[in-house]
Enzyme design. Structure first.
Site: not given
Lengths: 302, 264
Positions: A43-44, A126, A162, A189, A215, A241
Site C-alpha cells: 500500500k502506498s 489517485c 502508475k 489506477n 472492477g 483494472g
C-alpha cells in the site's frame, strides 16, 4: 507456461497484487504471495503518516467497487520497519511511494526504498485524495515527466509509473513517463471518480462523497488504455483494472500488457483468486495452442 | 457480473434502552440474517461508519458504550431517527454444548446472542465497577458469576480468576470469550493450560469490513473476513494477538496505545 521476466525479475506468473488491496502489512503480503500472486505491491507510503478519509471508505455496487480510502499509511519511518525482512514474502515485492511534490517523491525514493524491493511504483493517479494524483494535477504529461525523473535520480530500482485512465491523452502521458526514464507503466489506477447516493439517507454513501471506481465496470476502459499505451511506448505494461478471471487476463495481455494487476477481484473470488486466474489462463492457453504467455502480449495489435 | 453489493440499508431506531449510565441498546426496525459473532457496519450519514456486533437479534439491537465522536452522535439520536446498516460480516461462533462464556465489559454484547443459543452455559462476566454491569435481568436465570475490578458488585477480581475456579468444577468442552484483548489473552493462556478449546471474538479498526483494504489485519489474518471469531489453533499462530493492533494509519501500536486511541 506462465513464467515471465518483468524488469529483470523472474515472476512465476504474470499476476501482480495491485497497490491498495491488502498490502498494509508484511504478513498480508506473504499471504497473498502464498495464494499464487506472481508479485505483490505494498500500500502506498507517504513521508508523513496519514489517517485517510472517514468511513464509509469502500463500497461495492453491481459492477464493481468504489473507494475513497485516502492514502492512509503509517508514514515513512514506521512503514520502513514494517516492510523489511521481505525474504519472508514468497514473491517479489514492489514498493509504492507517493508525494505531494516532486521533492517529496525524491525524498521518499531516497529514504524509504531498500534493495529488498524488486521495483518501485509511483502512482500519479489517485482520483480521490486532495494533494495527490489527479486532484493535484500529477497526471499531466509535464508533471509525469518531472516526478518520474526525480524518482529515477534517487533510486537504482526499476521505476513503474502508475497512470490514471481519467484522460483523453493516455498515450502522451505514457510517452512522458518513458522519456523521463520509466522502466514500466502500470495502466492504471481507478476511474471516475464516481458517486453512489443512498436515496433513503439522501446522501452520497462514501464519506468523501466520490470515489475511484474499479472492477468489471472499468475493464473495457483499462483494456483500451493498455492498447493505446502499447501503441505509444516500448516499455512493458502492467494492465490493472477489472481483471476477474483467466480470460480477462488473456484479454489484457493481448491488449499489450506483460502482466496484470489484480485487486478488486479478491472481493469477488477470494484471496486465492491469483491461483484461480493462473489455472484459467493455463486451461485457455492449452486449449488454444499457446505454450507461453509471452506469445499473448500485444497479440490483438496489427 | 455479480449482483452482490456492500451498500447500507437505512433503518429507523424503534426503541432505546438505557442498559446503564454509559451504555444504551438501540433497537432497529430492520431485518438481518445473523449468526452470533458476526458484525454489521453502522453508518451515521455525514459522520462515520463503524463495526458493531448485534446484541439482540429479534428485533435487532446493538448495545453501545458512549466513547468518542461517533457514539456521542449516536447517543444524541432519538426513536424514529434513521441510521444505516450493512452486513452481516465475518464468521460467527460455532455453538457447542457444555460451554463456559467469559465476557469482559462491552464484550458481553457480542456474546449475548450466543448465550441465548447455548444449552445452559456457565457465564462469567467482569467489568470495572457496579455502574458498568449490564444484562443483569436478561441472564439472571443462568446465574452468572460476576466480578468487578473494585469489588463494588460481585466478586472482587478478574474474569481470569473466576474462569480458573469454574474449570475446576467439572470438565467443560469449550470456552467462548469477548472483551479487552489483554483479558482474552489471559483467558487463552488458561485454556491452553487446561487443554480446553477457546473461541475468541477479536476486534480491530476497520474500513471496508469485507476483506480487501487490509486495515484490520492481525498477522496475516483479516479480523473482518477470517474472524472476528478465531479458535485456539489460529490464535496460537497470531503473534499480534494480545500484543499489538493497527491504528487508522495502519501503524502497528501496542495494545495500550490502541485502546487509548479507541477511547478518544
Amino acid at each position: 507456461m506462465l513464467r515471465i521476466n518483468l524488469l529483470g525479475v523472474e515472476l512465476r506468473n504474470p499476476t501482480v497484487l495491485a497497490s491498495g488491496i491488502l498490502g498494509t502489512s508484511k504478513g498480508l503480503l506473504a499471504r497473498v504471495a502464498n495464494s499464487g500472486a506472481g508479485a505483490v505491491t505494498i500500500k502506498s507510503v507517504s513521508k508523513v503518516e496519514r489517517a485517510g478519509h472517514n468511513n464509509p471508505t469502500v463500497i461495492t455496487f453491481e459492477a464493481g467497487v468504489m473507494n475513497a480510502v485516502g492514502y492512509s499509511n503509517a508514514g515513512l519511518e514506521k512503514s520502513k520497519k514494517e516492510f523489511s525482512g521481505l525474504k519472508d514474502v514468497n514473491a517479489p515485492v514492489i514498493a509504492s511511494i507517493i508525494g505531494t511534490t516532486k521533492e517529496d517523491f525524491a525524498y521518499m525514493a531516497k529514504n524509504f526504498l531498500s534493495n529488498e524491493f524488486a521495483a518501485v511504483e509511483i502512482p500519479l493517479s489517485c482520483p480521490h485524495t486532495p494533494g495527490f494524483g489527479v486532484l493535484a494535477g500529477q497526471n499531466t504529461p509535464e508533471a509525469t515527466y518531472e516526478i518520474t525523473k526525480a524518482v529515477k535520480n534517487n533510486t537504482r530500482l526499476p521505476v513503474i509509473v502508475k497512470l490514471s485512465p481519467i484522460t483523453q491523452a493516455i498515450g502522451e502521458i505514457a510517452k512522458a513517463a518513458e522519456k523521463a526514464g520509466a522502466d514500466a507503466i502500470n495502466m492504471g489506477n481507478t476511474h471516475g471518480p464516481g458517486m453512489i447516493i443512498n436515496i433513503d439517507a439522501k446522501k452520497p454513501v462514501l464519506a468523501f462523497k466520490v470515489g475511484g471506481v474499479s472492477g468489471t465496470a472499468i475493464r473495457p476502459i483499462t483494456v483500451r488504455c493498455v492498447y493505446d499505451v502499447y501503441e505509444s511506448v516500448k516499455i512493458p505494461i502492467i494492465g490493472t483494472g477489472g481483471v476477474m478471471n483467466g480470460k480477462d487476463a488473456v484479454e489484457m495481455l493481448m491488449a499489450g500488457a506483460t502482466a496484470v494487476g489484480v485487486g478488486t477481484a479478491i472481493y469477488y473470488r477470494g484471496i486465492d483468486v491469483f491461483e484461480k486466474i493462473c489455472k484459467e489462463m493455463e486451461d485457455w492457453m492449452k486449449k488454444n495452442g499457446y505454450k507461453s504467455v509471452n506469445e499473448l502480449v500485444g497479440a490483438a495489435h496489427g | 457480473m455479480d449482483e452482490k453489493t456492500e451498500l447500507p440499508q437505512i433503518v429507523r431506531i424503534k426503541k432505546i434502552v438505557n442498559e446503564n449510565e454509559e451504555m444504551r441498546t438501540f433497537f432497529l426496525d430492520g431485518k438481518i440474517g445473523y449468526n452470533p459473532g458476526q458484525f454489521v457496519m453502522l453508518w451515521i450519514p455525514g459522520v462515520d461508519e463503524k463495526p458493531f456486533s448485534l446484541s439482540y437479534d429479534n428485533p435487532i439491537g446493538i448495545t453501545i458504550e458512549k466513547r468518542g465522536k461517533f457514539t456521542e452522535n449516536l447517543f444524541n439520536m432519538k426513536v424514529g431517527d434513521k441510521i444505516g446498516i450493512r452486513g452481516p460480516y465475518g464468521n460467527g461462533f460455532k455453538a457447542k454444548s457444555n460451554a463456559v462464556v467469559v465476557a469482559g465489559g462491552c464484550g458481553y454484547a457480542p456474546l449475548a446472542t450466543l448465550i441465548e443459543r447455548l444449552n445452559n452455559p456457565k457465564v462469567i462476566f467482569g467489568c470495572r465497577t457496579k455502574s458498568r454491569v449490564i444484562f443483569k435481568d436478561r441472564f439472571k436465570k443462568l446465574n452468572p458469576k460476576i466480578c468487578t475490578d473494585d469489588g463494588s458488585f460481585g466478586f472482587k477480581g478478574f474474569t481470569s480468576d473466576l474462569l480458573k475456579n469454574v474449570l475446576k468444577e467439572k470438565r467443560f468442552k469449550i470456552v467462548y470469550t469477548c472483551g479487552p484483548e489483554i483479558m482474552m489473552k489471559k483467558i487463552f493462556d488458561i485454556c491452553e493450560e487446561n487443554k480446553i478449546e477457546l473461541q475468541a471474538s477479536l476486534e480491530r479498526f476497520m474500513k471496508c469490513g469485507f476483506g480487501i483494504c487490509g486495515s484490520c489485519a492481525c498477522d496475516g489474518m483479516l479480523v473482518c473476513r477470517d474472524g472476528p471469531v478465531f479458535d485456539s489453533a489460529q490464535l496460537r499462530k497470531m503473534k499480534e494477538f494480545g500484543n499489538s493492533a493497527k491504528l487508522k494509519t495502519g501503524e502497528k501500536a501496542t495494545l495500550k496505545e490502541y485502546y487509548g486511541w479507541r477511547s478518544e
